[in-house]
Design a protein around this motif. Structure first.
Motif, PDB file in Angstrom:
ATOM      1  N   PRO A 118      34.125  53.855  30.860  1.00 48.74           N
ATOM      2  CA  PRO A 118      34.773  53.149  31.968  1.00 48.74           C
ATOM      3  C   PRO A 118      36.277  52.961  31.809  1.00 48.74           C
ATOM      4  O   PRO A 118      37.010  53.062  32.794  1.00 48.74           O
ATOM      5  CB  PRO A 118      34.050  51.809  32.027  1.00 48.74           C
ATOM      6  CG  PRO A 118      33.414  51.648  30.695  1.00 48.74           C
ATOM      7  CD  PRO A 118      33.130  53.024  30.184  1.00 48.74           C
ATOM      8  N   VAL A 119      36.754  52.693  30.594  1.00 43.58           N
ATOM      9  CA  VAL A 119      38.194  52.504  30.389  1.00 43.58           C
ATOM     10  C   VAL A 119      38.924  53.818  30.637  1.00 43.58           C
ATOM     11  O   VAL A 119      39.926  53.859  31.362  1.00 43.58           O
ATOM     12  CB  VAL A 119      38.484  51.954  28.978  1.00 43.58           C
ATOM     13  CG1 VAL A 119      39.969  51.947  28.677  1.00 43.58           C
ATOM     14  CG2 VAL A 119      37.902  50.550  28.826  1.00 43.58           C
ATOM     15  N   LEU A 120      38.433  54.878  30.058  1.00 42.55           N
ATOM     16  CA  LEU A 120      39.049  56.191  30.235  1.00 42.55           C
ATOM     17  C   LEU A 120      38.972  56.647  31.696  1.00 42.55           C
ATOM     18  O   LEU A 120      39.969  57.119  32.263  1.00 42.55           O
ATOM     19  CB  LEU A 120      38.362  57.207  29.318  1.00 42.55           C
ATOM     20  CG  LEU A 120      38.933  58.611  29.288  1.00 42.55           C
ATOM     21  CD1 LEU A 120      40.367  58.595  28.776  1.00 42.55           C
ATOM     22  CD2 LEU A 120      38.064  59.498  28.401  1.00 42.55           C
ATOM     23  N   SER A 121      37.813  56.488  32.313  1.00 41.59           N
ATOM     24  CA  SER A 121      37.621  56.924  33.697  1.00 41.59           C
ATOM     25  C   SER A 121      38.509  56.149  34.659  1.00 41.59           C
ATOM     26  O   SER A 121      39.242  56.741  35.461  1.00 41.59           O
ATOM     27  CB  SER A 121      36.154  56.753  34.109  1.00 41.59           C
ATOM     28  OG  SER A 121      35.310  57.555  33.333  1.00 41.59           O
ATOM     29  N   ALA A 122      38.451  54.836  34.596  1.00 45.23           N
ATOM     30  CA  ALA A 122      39.248  54.014  35.515  1.00 45.23           C
ATOM     31  C   ALA A 122      40.735  54.164  35.246  1.00 45.23           C
ATOM     32  O   ALA A 122      41.539  54.229  36.183  1.00 45.23           O
ATOM     33  CB  ALA A 122      38.825  52.551  35.402  1.00 45.23           C
ATOM     34  N   GLY A 123      41.121  54.240  33.982  1.00 51.86           N
ATOM     35  CA  GLY A 123      42.533  54.399  33.645  1.00 51.86           C
ATOM     36  C   GLY A 123      43.096  55.723  34.136  1.00 51.86           C
ATOM     37  O   GLY A 123      44.192  55.779  34.698  1.00 51.86           O
ATOM     38  N   ALA A 124      42.353  56.802  33.924  1.00 48.49           N
ATOM     39  CA  ALA A 124      42.804  58.117  34.390  1.00 48.49           C
ATOM     40  C   ALA A 124      42.903  58.151  35.906  1.00 48.49           C
ATOM     41  O   ALA A 124      43.865  58.699  36.470  1.00 48.49           O
ATOM     42  CB  ALA A 124      41.839  59.196  33.897  1.00 48.49           C
ATOM     43  N   LEU A 125      41.940  57.553  36.595  1.00 47.38           N
ATOM     44  CA  LEU A 125      41.989  57.512  38.058  1.00 47.38           C
ATOM     45  C   LEU A 125      43.181  56.700  38.547  1.00 47.38           C
ATOM     46  O   LEU A 125      43.869  57.105  39.497  1.00 47.38           O
ATOM     47  CB  LEU A 125      40.683  56.933  38.619  1.00 47.38           C
ATOM     48  CG  LEU A 125      39.460  57.829  38.490  1.00 47.38           C
ATOM     49  CD1 LEU A 125      38.191  57.072  38.882  1.00 47.38           C
ATOM     50  CD2 LEU A 125      39.608  59.099  39.312  1.00 47.38           C
ATOM     51  N   ALA A 126      43.460  55.569  37.920  1.00 45.93           N
ATOM     52  CA  ALA A 126      44.591  54.734  38.334  1.00 45.93           C
ATOM     53  C   ALA A 126      45.904  55.496  38.191  1.00 45.93           C
ATOM     54  O   ALA A 126      46.729  55.511  39.115  1.00 45.93           O
ATOM     55  CB  ALA A 126      44.633  53.439  37.517  1.00 45.93           C
ATOM     56  N   VAL A 127      46.097  56.131  37.047  1.00 44.74           N
ATOM     57  CA  VAL A 127      47.336  56.893  36.832  1.00 44.74           C
ATOM     58  C   VAL A 127      47.442  58.033  37.830  1.00 44.74           C
ATOM     59  O   VAL A 127      48.484  58.228  38.469  1.00 44.74           O
ATOM     60  CB  VAL A 127      47.401  57.424  35.381  1.00 44.74           C
ATOM     61  CG1 VAL A 127      48.538  58.414  35.205  1.00 44.74           C
ATOM     62  CG2 VAL A 127      47.554  56.273  34.404  1.00 44.74           C
ATOM     63  N   PHE A 128      46.367  58.790  37.990  1.00 41.10           N
ATOM     64  CA  PHE A 128      46.391  59.910  38.932  1.00 41.10           C
ATOM     65  C   PHE A 128      46.715  59.443  40.348  1.00 41.10           C
ATOM     66  O   PHE A 128      47.534  60.061  41.039  1.00 41.10           O
ATOM     67  CB  PHE A 128      45.051  60.656  38.937  1.00 41.10           C
ATOM     68  CG  PHE A 128      44.950  61.622  40.087  1.00 41.10           C
ATOM     69  CD1 PHE A 128      45.596  62.840  40.030  1.00 41.10           C
ATOM     70  CD2 PHE A 128      44.251  61.282  41.235  1.00 41.10           C
ATOM     71  CE1 PHE A 128      45.533  63.723  41.107  1.00 41.10           C
ATOM     72  CE2 PHE A 128      44.184  62.147  42.310  1.00 41.10           C
ATOM     73  CZ  PHE A 128      44.828  63.386  42.241  1.00 41.10           C
ATOM     74  N   LEU A 129      46.071  58.375  40.795  1.00 42.29           N
ATOM     75  CA  LEU A 129      46.274  57.925  42.171  1.00 42.29           C
ATOM     76  C   LEU A 129      47.702  57.444  42.416  1.00 42.29           C
ATOM     77  O   LEU A 129      48.271  57.713  43.479  1.00 42.29           O
ATOM     78  CB  LEU A 129      45.254  56.838  42.520  1.00 42.29           C
ATOM     79  CG  LEU A 129      43.823  57.361  42.674  1.00 42.29           C
ATOM     80  CD1 LEU A 129      42.822  56.211  42.668  1.00 42.29           C
ATOM     81  CD2 LEU A 129      43.675  58.205  43.929  1.00 42.29           C
ATOM     82  N   VAL A 130      48.303  56.778  41.460  1.00 43.47           N
ATOM     83  CA  VAL A 130      49.702  56.341  41.618  1.00 43.47           C
ATOM     84  C   VAL A 130      50.630  57.553  41.625  1.00 43.47           C
ATOM     85  O   VAL A 130      51.507  57.673  42.500  1.00 43.47           O
ATOM     86  CB  VAL A 130      50.102  55.343  40.507  1.00 43.47           C
ATOM     87  CG1 VAL A 130      51.599  55.108  40.494  1.00 43.47           C
ATOM     88  CG2 VAL A 130      49.370  54.030  40.683  1.00 43.47           C
ATOM     89  N   VAL A 131      50.443  58.467  40.679  1.00 49.05           N
ATOM     90  CA  VAL A 131      51.307  59.649  40.594  1.00 49.05           C
ATOM     91  C   VAL A 131      51.169  60.514  41.843  1.00 49.05           C
ATOM     92  O   VAL A 131      52.170  60.960  42.420  1.00 49.05           O
ATOM     93  CB  VAL A 131      51.009  60.456  39.313  1.00 49.05           C
ATOM     94  CG1 VAL A 131      51.701  61.812  39.331  1.00 49.05           C
ATOM     95  CG2 VAL A 131      51.426  59.656  38.086  1.00 49.05           C
ATOM     96  N   SER A 132      49.950  60.736  42.293  1.00 56.05           N
ATOM     97  CA  SER A 132      49.772  61.590  43.473  1.00 56.05           C
ATOM     98  C   SER A 132      50.258  60.902  44.744  1.00 56.05           C
ATOM     99  O   SER A 132      50.722  61.576  45.666  1.00 56.05           O
ATOM    100  CB  SER A 132      48.323  62.044  43.614  1.00 56.05           C
ATOM    101  OG  SER A 132      47.479  60.978  43.958  1.00 56.05           O
ATOM    102  N   ALA A 133      50.192  59.590  44.797  1.00 61.04           N
ATOM    103  CA  ALA A 133      50.734  58.879  45.963  1.00 61.04           C
ATOM    104  C   ALA A 133      52.215  59.171  46.111  1.00 61.04           C
ATOM    105  O   ALA A 133      52.697  59.490  47.212  1.00 61.04           O
ATOM    106  CB  ALA A 133      50.491  57.370  45.839  1.00 61.04           C
TER     107      ALA A 133
END
Length: 149
Positions: free
Chosen positions: A82-97
């Motif tokens: 969960p830490v790796l999954s949620a953290g990677a998604l958070a970073v990706f979503l901010v960068v892609s935004a």
């Protein structure tokens, strides 16, 4: 004088809290996993869009983001890493935004609105991922319970 703020440990003892948390994880994670799989269904068009936006190595970027979304979304949905999954998604979503949905740089009103909508979707998705990251180190109900932390 400001009142002291205290926090309580995360609790799932209230009625249906665990089930609602699971449903939220499935809705969030499965949607992102599906979006990741879509990167492969329309790889050429998404590569063209990434190239138009100026991403380096556009095809690799589309494939890598598809893998990240699929695995991160699946991880959140099933409660694995969960830490790796949620953290990677958070970073990706901010960068892609910021990189892919720069509505402030668009002149056409319809395209600007479309980019703003996509930008805002990524921002609120990043907020959800950060909330899941915050509780990633706790035991999640109805989860596989495997992870690094």
């Amino acid at each position: 004088m400001l009142a002291e703020i205290t926090t309580l440990p995360l609790q799932f003892e209230t009625p249906f809290a665990g089930e609602l948390f699971l449903l939220g994880r499935i809705l969030f994670g499965a949607t992102l996993a599906f979006m990741g799989l879509n990167h492969f269904g329309d790889l050429d068009a998404m590569t063209g869009y990434a190239e138009f936006k100026g991403l380096p190595a556009p095809r690799f970027s589309v494939v890598a983001s598809g893998v990240l979304l699929a695995l991160g979304g699946l991880g959140v949905a099933v409660g694995a890493f969960p830490v790796l999954s949620a953290g990677a998604l958070a970073v990706f979503l901010v960068v892609s935004a910021v990189t892919m949905h720069d509505f402030w740089a668009v002149d056409d009103p319809e395209e600007k609105q479309s980019e703003m909508t996509s930008f805002l979707k990524n921002v609120y998705g990043a907020g959800a991922a950060l909330a899941l990251l915050a509780v990633g180190g706790t035991a999640w109900p109805y989860a596989l319970g495997i992870g690094l932390f």
